[in-house]
Design a protein around this motif. Structure first.
Motif, short mmCIF file in Angstrom:
data_model
loop_
_atom_site.label_atom_id
_atom_site.label_comp_id
_atom_site.label_asym_id
_atom_site.label_seq_id
_atom_site.Cartn_x
_atom_site.Cartn_y
_atom_site.Cartn_z
N LYS A 1 -51.00 45.90 4.51
CA LYS A 1 -50.22 46.18 3.29
C LYS A 1 -50.16 44.96 2.38
O LYS A 1 -49.46 44.98 1.37
CB LYS A 1 -48.79 46.57 3.68
N GLY A 2 -50.84 43.88 2.77
CA GLY A 2 -50.82 42.66 1.97
C GLY A 2 -49.59 41.79 2.19
O GLY A 2 -49.30 40.91 1.38
N ILE A 3 -48.87 42.02 3.27
CA ILE A 3 -47.66 41.25 3.58
C ILE A 3 -48.03 40.15 4.57
O ILE A 3 -48.56 40.45 5.64
CB ILE A 3 -46.56 42.16 4.17
N PRO A 4 -47.75 38.89 4.25
CA PRO A 4 -48.07 37.82 5.20
C PRO A 4 -47.26 37.96 6.49
O PRO A 4 -46.06 38.25 6.45
CB PRO A 4 -47.69 36.54 4.47
N VAL A 5 -47.94 37.75 7.61
CA VAL A 5 -47.29 37.79 8.92
C VAL A 5 -47.54 36.46 9.60
O VAL A 5 -48.68 36.00 9.71
CB VAL A 5 -47.83 38.94 9.80
N LEU A 6 -46.46 35.85 10.06
CA LEU A 6 -46.53 34.60 10.80
C LEU A 6 -45.98 34.88 12.19
O LEU A 6 -44.91 35.47 12.33
CB LEU A 6 -45.71 33.53 10.11
N VAL A 7 -46.73 34.49 13.20
CA VAL A 7 -46.36 34.75 14.58
C VAL A 7 -46.24 33.41 15.29
O VAL A 7 -47.19 32.64 15.32
CB VAL A 7 -47.43 35.62 15.29
N MET A 8 -45.05 33.14 15.85
CA MET A 8 -44.88 31.93 16.66
C MET A 8 -44.61 32.38 18.09
O MET A 8 -43.54 32.90 18.40
CB MET A 8 -43.76 31.03 16.17
N GLY B 1 -49.77 25.70 19.00
CA GLY B 1 -50.46 24.43 19.17
C GLY B 1 -49.74 23.33 18.42
O GLY B 1 -48.53 23.41 18.17
N GLU B 2 -50.47 22.34 18.01
CA GLU B 2 -49.89 21.13 17.41
C GLU B 2 -48.93 21.40 16.24
O GLU B 2 -47.90 20.75 16.12
CB GLU B 2 -51.03 20.23 16.94
N PRO C 1 -46.84 25.40 24.51
CA PRO C 1 -46.28 25.96 25.75
C PRO C 1 -45.64 24.90 26.65
O PRO C 1 -46.13 23.78 26.76
CB PRO C 1 -47.50 26.59 26.44
N ASN C 2 -44.55 25.30 27.26
CA ASN C 2 -43.84 24.46 28.22
C ASN C 2 -44.22 24.88 29.64
O ASN C 2 -44.83 25.93 29.83
CB ASN C 2 -42.33 24.58 28.01
N PRO D 1 -36.89 22.46 23.04
CA PRO D 1 -36.46 23.02 21.76
C PRO D 1 -37.59 23.85 21.12
O PRO D 1 -38.75 23.45 21.15
CB PRO D 1 -36.15 21.80 20.90
N TYR D 2 -37.23 25.00 20.60
CA TYR D 2 -38.19 25.86 19.92
C TYR D 2 -38.35 25.34 18.50
O TYR D 2 -37.36 25.02 17.84
CB TYR D 2 -37.66 27.30 19.93
N PRO D 3 -39.57 25.27 17.97
CA PRO D 3 -39.80 24.65 16.65
C PRO D 3 -39.48 25.58 15.48
O PRO D 3 -40.35 25.91 14.67
CB PRO D 3 -41.28 24.26 16.71
N TRP D 4 -38.23 25.96 15.36
CA TRP D 4 -37.81 26.85 14.28
C TRP D 4 -38.13 26.28 12.91
O TRP D 4 -38.52 27.01 12.00
CB TRP D 4 -36.32 27.17 14.39
#
Length: 182
Positions: A117-124, A154-155, A160-161, A168-171
């Motif tokens: 749909k042209g919507i950016p998706v970021l997955v962490m 990644g960097e 991964p731990n 801490p999660y990199p919010w």
């Protein structure tokens, strides 16, 4: 004298699977709103179970219902259209489900179709090193990237731990990436 901006606030869908960083969502919503975004929260069914007592707080913070199930045919959508989707934390199961096109959960289905749909998706992701070592995980990350999703892994994203380790999660990295995508 300058005129107030008529541009509406961007709408960011914040999706989460059941991983410990999901418990931080109320704080993340506050941080995202300070950036000038409207936030709508979506949860996998297990994440919804984990956060059940926090759902009223999330709904008050966002002004929208927390969505975790598909709507029935003919029902109106309860959320405004998204300008971007941030799926964080995304578990091993959610990453692999999105990559395989298995959309049994609403957040996975919505995220999977958004690039089309042209919507950016970021997955962490949020996986431990043992799960990240599974060969399917690297294949799934590659498929999501091929599907035009930005995987924050990644960097410059999630590292991964060890199993059982809580780092801490990199919010902030995730929110900065959404800012760039908008």
């Amino acid at each position: 004298m300058s005129q107030p901006s008529l541009r509406p606030r961007p709408v960011v869908y914040l999706f989460a699977s059941a991983a410990p960083p999901a418990l931080q969502l109320p704080d993340v919503v506050r941080r995202a709103r300070r950036r000038g975004w409207d936030i709508a929260v979506g949860l996998t069914p297990t994440a919804r179970d984990w956060l059940e007592d926090r759902v009223p707080e999330l709904e008050e913070l966002t002004g929208y219902p927390v969505k975790s199930a598909y709507r029935r045919p003919g029902q109106p959508d309860v959320l405004p259209p998204a300008d971007a989707v941030l799926f964080a934390p995304a578990t091993f199961n959610s990453v692999n489900s999105m990559a395989a096109g298995i959309t049994s959960s609403w957040v996975v289905g919505c995220a999977a179709e958004s690039p089309g749909k042209g919507i950016p998706v970021l997955v962490m992701p949020c996986v431990n090193s043992a799960l990240a070592a599974h060969p399917q995980f690297a294949r799934s990350v590659a498929v999501l990237q091929e599907a035009r999703m930005q995987v924050l892994y990644g960097e410059d994203g999630f590292v991964p731990n060890r199993p059982g380790e809580r780092l801490p999660y990199p919010w902030e990295s995730a929110l900065a990436a959404v800012e760039q995508a908008l």
